[in-house]
Scaffold this active site. Sequence first.
Site, PDB file in Angstrom:
ATOM      1  N   ASP A   1     -24.295  14.781  39.910  1.00 59.11           N
ATOM      2  CA  ASP A   1     -24.941  13.466  39.891  1.00 59.11           C
ATOM      3  C   ASP A   1     -24.867  12.871  38.491  1.00 59.11           C
ATOM      4  O   ASP A   1     -24.903  13.588  37.503  1.00 59.11           O
ATOM      5  CB  ASP A   1     -26.417  13.601  40.248  1.00 59.11           C
ATOM      6  CG  ASP A   1     -26.637  13.557  41.747  1.00 59.11           C
ATOM      7  OD1 ASP A   1     -27.701  14.000  42.190  1.00 59.11           O
ATOM      8  OD2 ASP A   1     -25.737  13.088  42.463  1.00 59.11           O
ATOM      9  N   ASP A  11     -30.578  15.253  35.599  1.00 56.66           N
ATOM     10  CA  ASP A  11     -30.468  16.584  36.206  1.00 56.66           C
ATOM     11  C   ASP A  11     -29.013  17.024  36.282  1.00 56.66           C
ATOM     12  O   ASP A  11     -28.664  18.159  35.958  1.00 56.66           O
ATOM     13  CB  ASP A  11     -31.036  16.571  37.620  1.00 56.66           C
ATOM     14  CG  ASP A  11     -32.461  17.110  37.653  1.00 56.66           C
ATOM     15  OD1 ASP A  11     -33.135  16.893  38.671  1.00 56.66           O
ATOM     16  OD2 ASP A  11     -32.870  17.730  36.658  1.00 56.66           O
ATOM     17  N   ASP A  32     -27.128  11.612  36.906  1.00 51.55           N
ATOM     18  CA  ASP A  32     -28.479  11.476  36.368  1.00 51.55           C
ATOM     19  C   ASP A  32     -28.754  12.636  35.412  1.00 51.55           C
ATOM     20  O   ASP A  32     -27.902  13.497  35.214  1.00 51.55           O
ATOM     21  CB  ASP A  32     -29.523  11.400  37.490  1.00 51.55           C
ATOM     22  CG  ASP A  32     -29.560  12.688  38.315  1.00 51.55           C
ATOM     23  OD1 ASP A  32     -28.958  13.703  37.890  1.00 51.55           O
ATOM     24  OD2 ASP A  32     -30.186  12.671  39.379  1.00 51.55           O
ATOM     25  N   GLU A  39     -23.415  19.959  42.931  1.00 54.44           N
ATOM     26  CA  GLU A  39     -24.842  20.217  42.765  1.00 54.44           C
ATOM     27  C   GLU A  39     -25.584  19.881  44.049  1.00 54.44           C
ATOM     28  O   GLU A  39     -25.524  18.757  44.532  1.00 54.44           O
ATOM     29  CB  GLU A  39     -25.334  19.343  41.606  1.00 54.44           C
ATOM     30  CG  GLU A  39     -26.814  19.179  41.493  1.00 54.44           C
ATOM     31  CD  GLU A  39     -27.176  17.944  40.656  1.00 54.44           C
ATOM     32  OE1 GLU A  39     -28.354  17.704  40.479  1.00 54.44           O
ATOM     33  OE2 GLU A  39     -26.252  17.238  40.214  1.00 54.44           O
TER      34      GLU A  39
END
Length: 653
Positions: free
Chosen positions: A516, A520, A518, A443
């Site tokens: 990641d 997102d 997280d 990403e």
Amino acid sequence: MPATAKTTRTRKVRSEKPATGSYTGKDIDVLEGLEPVRLRPAMYIGGVDQRGLHHLLWEIVDNAVDEYLAGQTDRMQVTLHKDGASVTVEDHGRGIPVDTHPKVKKSTLEVILTTLHAGGKFSNKNYARSGGLHGVGASVVNALSSELVATVHRDGYEWMQRYKRGKPTTPVKKLKPFRGHGTKIFFRPDEAIFDRVHFKPEVIRQHLEDISYIHAGLKITFVDDAKGERIELANPDGLNAYLARLIEDGKKPPVHEQHFYAARDDGQHKIEVVLRWTEAIDEQIRSYVNGIRTHAGGTHESGFRTGIARAVRNYMEVHDIKPKGVTISNDDVREGIVGIVSTFHSDPMFQGQTKERLNNPEMSGVVESLVRPALETWLNNNPSIADAVIGRIVLAARAREASRNAQKEVRRKSPGSKRNNLPGKLVDCRSTDPGESELFVVEGDSAGGTAVNGRDSRTQAVLPLRGKILNTETLAVGKIMGNAEISALVETLGTGIGGHFDIRRLRYGRVILLMDADSDGYHISTLLLTFFFRHMNELIRQGKLYLAQPPLYKISAGKDTWYARDDVEKEEILASMGANRRPEVDRFKGLGEMNASQLKETTLNPATRTLLRVDIESLTEADTTFNQLLGKDPSERYRVIMEEASFADDLDL
Ligand code: 28G
């Protein structure tokens, strides 16, 4: 659920950041009112990541747009301040009332900014803008801001009130006589809540530009103080200008002169559509409800698509146009279309992972009943356009049949077809042997760069994805392949998709998603897993799809370093250390924070990493669970998949 060697550990997806500070005295009421927002920010704004951060701004911008929709102003200004972490939105509407609310004995301004409104807010009643996560109210923004200043111009004066984390720090003050009216909101998102507090100027500009197309009479100024830039966004031609820009950006020539445009407002539903055929090989339709983009489409969009197909088919039938030797599919009719549908109506219902799909059943018929007759009439009135369009459609049908035949041919000749059409952003490996090569799907460009530097360039390829990945759950293949990120992925893998998928053409032995840790990252992973599950199911069945396991923590003591993938591992490591050591614990906020050698050691190098293999049973299971999870945080879905996935740490990969 026959997943092998299932992990029993629960990964904590995101540590919830609790409210900070203590609350006393007269502010108790207010704090009780907004406390849930600080405790569970994701429930109100979808997450505490970049998207959630920008969501705060969209919320305030929406309120200014509502003043435009109420017919009270035609311009607004958004300023991103020099620090990049605070913004001001200003409109020239009526100004939020500052008079004292008789019941609660507070000014209306304070009530609006300190009480949680249950959905339907004080906006234009007919076309309530409760789309998706929009419409949660200015008080949510206030609660999640370390600082907010509201300035109101009305009743001949300038008024101002300040807040910190949702609580007033001053009363509403009458500052000075002022001619004119409007509202100005300055706010600074709270660092204690958000992962990162810096806004992205390009994201803001793009969002405001979209708004200026959907609301044709609105003039928006975007000031970027860091760059010293001032951008005027106004599009009096509305959707027509929007379409012209989309076509320009798409770089494919239009097939005919003029756009098709149709609109209707019967008091209940306001609908506007615009479209044009181009030489593109996909279909690009954008849809909006009450000014809010519906990325996942929905009933209004499907009504638009059906209306187009039926209008053209009807036209061909009436004019007795029967191309020899081909049957024309609805996909052929819509190939190359660039179109926009925008609807305004009360009580929109949203569905889907990110609440970005319109679900009101009546809307497909309502839109189709506008588009179908209007488009047919337009074709009848413009015979030369109709000829060009029909010619384009017949060509699409023939090309589709020809390519289907050619594809059969190619497959017979060369099962391992090679590296002709690879996308530009792929950083390939030198080995062409799928038995030893693997692809990391990463990403973002910066993380992609780190992966490129940390990889083994002989056997490890890197494909950085940026931008939005489509939610492919409900889309036709043509539309999916129109998404640049997905089509780059498909080209890289070499297999084709759906009915054309051929595992023998797979260019890598392992496909590894590296995202990641997280929300997102979870969101993108979920979209990619959905894509693989629906359109490359065989890839998962064959055990070729993996999730990388980047660490969340770095623990160092003296010269020793450990990495932990989650809180449990971190605690285990800390517990195993002698009491006399004083470890330092760092949390990686994203892949971008790791350097290449750290990423190599923890995540890339087959000798030291662990991978999770995605298996089909767990995904099928997760798919059923998906339905139960609909509407919840996407990270929740991802967690389900992670927990159901078999743990492959013993495999020598
Ligand atoms: C600058 C950033 C965001 C806004 C207004 C104007 C009025 C308003 C806003 O009223 C309370 C409840 C229903 C009337 C409405 C002013 C009517 C008369 C307003 C904004 C009062 C909310 N005078 N402008 N809210 N209503 N701009 N910009 O937030 O009864 S919010």
